[in-house]
Scaffold this motif. Structure first.
Motif, PDB file in Angstrom:
ATOM      1  N   ALA A 163       8.393   9.472   5.779  1.00 43.57           N
ATOM      2  CA  ALA A 163       8.634   7.753   5.815  1.00 43.57           C
ATOM      3  C   ALA A 163       7.517   7.189   6.875  1.00 43.57           C
ATOM      4  N   MET A 164       7.565   7.702   8.217  1.00 43.12           N
ATOM      5  CA  MET A 164       6.921   7.386   9.109  1.00 43.12           C
ATOM      6  C   MET A 164       5.338   7.429   8.750  1.00 43.12           C
ATOM      7  N   ARG A 165       5.081   8.618   8.154  1.00 48.99           N
ATOM      8  CA  ARG A 165       3.730   8.563   7.941  1.00 48.99           C
ATOM      9  C   ARG A 165       3.161   7.531   6.636  1.00 48.99           C
ATOM     10  N   LYS A 166       4.063   7.397   5.881  1.00 47.73           N
ATOM     11  CA  LYS A 166       3.730   6.388   4.758  1.00 47.73           C
ATOM     12  C   LYS A 166       3.428   5.033   5.456  1.00 47.73           C
ATOM     13  N   MET A 167       4.361   4.866   6.257  1.00 47.02           N
ATOM     14  CA  MET A 167       4.172   3.176   6.893  1.00 47.02           C
ATOM     15  C   MET A 167       3.320   3.274   7.523  1.00 47.02           C
ATOM     16  N   ARG A 168       2.687   4.186   8.517  1.00 47.45           N
ATOM     17  CA  ARG A 168       1.289   4.180   9.102  1.00 47.45           C
ATOM     18  C   ARG A 168       0.248   4.061   8.243  1.00 47.45           C
ATOM     19  N   GLU A 169       0.394   4.817   7.219  1.00 48.20           N
ATOM     20  CA  GLU A 169      -0.841   4.595   5.987  1.00 48.20           C
ATOM     21  C   GLU A 169      -0.874   3.186   5.639  1.00 48.20           C
ATOM     22  N   TRP A 170       0.146   2.769   5.080  1.00 52.53           N
ATOM     23  CA  TRP A 170       0.408   1.391   4.637  1.00 52.53           C
ATOM     24  C   TRP A 170      -0.285   0.217   5.597  1.00 52.53           C
ATOM     25  N   ILE A 171      -0.056   0.360   7.021  1.00 53.42           N
ATOM     26  CA  ILE A 171      -0.423  -0.644   8.027  1.00 53.42           C
ATOM     27  C   ILE A 171      -1.958  -0.351   8.137  1.00 53.42           C
ATOM     28  N   ARG A 172      -2.406   0.962   8.237  1.00 51.08           N
ATOM     29  CA  ARG A 172      -3.794   1.351   8.416  1.00 51.08           C
ATOM     30  C   ARG A 172      -4.752   0.945   7.374  1.00 51.08           C
ATOM     31  N   ASN A 173      -4.175   0.935   6.103  1.00 50.90           N
ATOM     32  CA  ASN A 173      -5.091   0.721   5.014  1.00 50.90           C
ATOM     33  C   ASN A 173      -4.985  -0.695   4.757  1.00 50.90           C
ATOM     34  N   TYR A 229       8.816  -1.413  16.792  1.00 51.20           N
ATOM     35  CA  TYR A 229       7.794  -2.809  16.469  1.00 51.20           C
ATOM     36  C   TYR A 229       8.712  -3.988  17.053  1.00 51.20           C
ATOM     37  N   SER A 230       7.715  -4.965  17.557  1.00 47.70           N
ATOM     38  CA  SER A 230       8.445  -6.109  18.050  1.00 47.70           C
ATOM     39  C   SER A 230       8.822  -6.970  16.862  1.00 47.70           C
ATOM     40  N   ALA A 231       9.650  -8.093  17.133  1.00 49.93           N
ATOM     41  CA  ALA A 231      10.055  -8.917  16.258  1.00 49.93           C
ATOM     42  C   ALA A 231       8.882  -9.464  15.490  1.00 49.93           C
ATOM     43  N   ARG A 232       7.965  -9.820  16.214  1.00 49.48           N
ATOM     44  CA  ARG A 232       6.588 -10.374  15.662  1.00 49.48           C
ATOM     45  C   ARG A 232       5.752  -9.602  14.735  1.00 49.48           C
ATOM     46  N   GLN A 233       5.894  -8.316  15.003  1.00 50.36           N
ATOM     47  CA  GLN A 233       5.285  -7.110  14.177  1.00 50.36           C
ATOM     48  C   GLN A 233       5.991  -7.033  13.034  1.00 50.36           C
ATOM     49  N   VAL A 234       7.353  -6.994  13.170  1.00 52.31           N
ATOM     50  CA  VAL A 234       8.192  -6.802  11.811  1.00 52.31           C
ATOM     51  C   VAL A 234       8.031  -8.012  10.870  1.00 52.31           C
ATOM     52  N   ARG A 235       7.732  -9.216  11.403  1.00 46.71           N
ATOM     53  CA  ARG A 235       7.588 -10.446  10.805  1.00 46.71           C
ATOM     54  C   ARG A 235       6.310 -10.215   9.894  1.00 46.71           C
ATOM     55  N   LEU A 236       5.251  -9.686  10.655  1.00 53.52           N
ATOM     56  CA  LEU A 236       3.960  -9.599   9.990  1.00 53.52           C
ATOM     57  C   LEU A 236       4.124  -8.460   8.768  1.00 53.52           C
ATOM     58  N   ILE A 237       4.993  -7.311   9.165  1.00 53.63           N
ATOM     59  CA  ILE A 237       5.015  -6.352   8.056  1.00 53.63           C
ATOM     60  C   ILE A 237       5.651  -6.856   6.614  1.00 53.63           C
ATOM     61  N   VAL A 238       6.786  -7.557   7.014  1.00 55.42           N
ATOM     62  CA  VAL A 238       7.411  -8.298   5.934  1.00 55.42           C
ATOM     63  C   VAL A 238       6.671  -9.352   5.052  1.00 55.42           C
ATOM     64  N   LYS A 239       5.681  -9.877   5.830  1.00 53.40           N
ATOM     65  CA  LYS A 239       4.608 -10.978   5.360  1.00 53.40           C
ATOM     66  C   LYS A 239       3.709 -10.048   4.448  1.00 53.40           C
ATOM     67  N   GLU A 246      -6.065  -6.570   7.465  1.00 57.83           N
ATOM     68  CA  GLU A 246      -5.621  -7.846   7.888  1.00 57.83           C
ATOM     69  C   GLU A 246      -4.209  -7.704   8.564  1.00 57.83           C
ATOM     70  N   LEU A 247      -3.320  -6.821   8.039  1.00 65.37           N
ATOM     71  CA  LEU A 247      -2.064  -6.592   8.615  1.00 65.37           C
ATOM     72  C   LEU A 247      -2.258  -5.836   9.968  1.00 65.37           C
ATOM     73  N   TYR A 248      -3.180  -4.619  10.051  1.00 59.25           N
ATOM     74  CA  TYR A 248      -3.357  -3.936  11.038  1.00 59.25           C
ATOM     75  C   TYR A 248      -4.043  -4.892  12.342  1.00 59.25           C
ATOM     76  N   ASP A 249      -4.935  -5.544  11.946  1.00 60.63           N
ATOM     77  CA  ASP A 249      -5.600  -6.376  13.065  1.00 60.63           C
ATOM     78  C   ASP A 249      -4.436  -7.470  13.713  1.00 60.63           C
ATOM     79  N   ALA A 250      -3.791  -8.027  12.829  1.00 60.76           N
ATOM     80  CA  ALA A 250      -2.715  -9.042  13.251  1.00 60.76           C
ATOM     81  C   ALA A 250      -1.728  -8.123  13.935  1.00 60.76           C
ATOM     82  N   MET A 251      -1.179  -7.206  13.604  1.00 55.83           N
ATOM     83  CA  MET A 251      -0.333  -6.622  14.151  1.00 55.83           C
ATOM     84  C   MET A 251      -0.612  -5.956  15.708  1.00 55.83           C
ATOM     85  N   TYR A 252      -1.947  -5.474  16.062  1.00 56.28           N
ATOM     86  CA  TYR A 252      -2.239  -5.088  17.421  1.00 56.28           C
ATOM     87  C   TYR A 252      -3.074  -6.222  18.002  1.00 56.28           C
ATOM     88  N   SER A 253      -3.104  -7.622  17.547  1.00 59.30           N
ATOM     89  CA  SER A 253      -3.975  -8.453  18.437  1.00 59.30           C
ATOM     90  C   SER A 253      -2.917  -8.874  19.393  1.00 59.30           C
TER      91      SER A 253
END
Length: 81
Positions: free
Chosen positions: A36-46, A66-76, A49-56
């Motif tokens: 599950a963790m591997r798949k989540m990392r893969e989704w974010i890395r691929n 994950y912070s609330a800000r990052q969770v909000r981005l993941i859900v978006k 836009e999400l990857y850049d926003a998460m780690y900006s």
């Protein structure tokens, strides 16, 4: 019987800080946690836009949560689990 059905109802998804393992398991509940963790990392890395926003922000890639800000981005980008 009604009380049992009410207990089984899932709580709505909340935007809040989550452990990475906890959120990954919400998105992939039927696979072992490591996958599950591997798949989540893969989704974010691929998703560039999400990857850049998460780690900006100030959060790091190696944080255990994950912070609330990052969770909000993941859900978006990925929708709710």
């Amino acid at each position: 019987m009604k009380a049992v059905k009410e207990e089984m109802a899932e709580e709505p998804f909340a935007i809040r800080p989550y452990l990475k393992s906890e959120l990954a398991h919400l998105y992939n509940p039927y696979v072992p946690l490591v996958y599950a963790m591997r798949k989540m990392r893969e989704w974010i890395r691929n998703n560039k836009e999400l990857y850049d926003a998460m780690y900006s922000g100030g959060e790091g890639k190696n944080d255990h949560a994950y912070s609330a800000r990052q969770v909000r981005l993941i859900v978006k980008y990925l929708d709710e689990p």
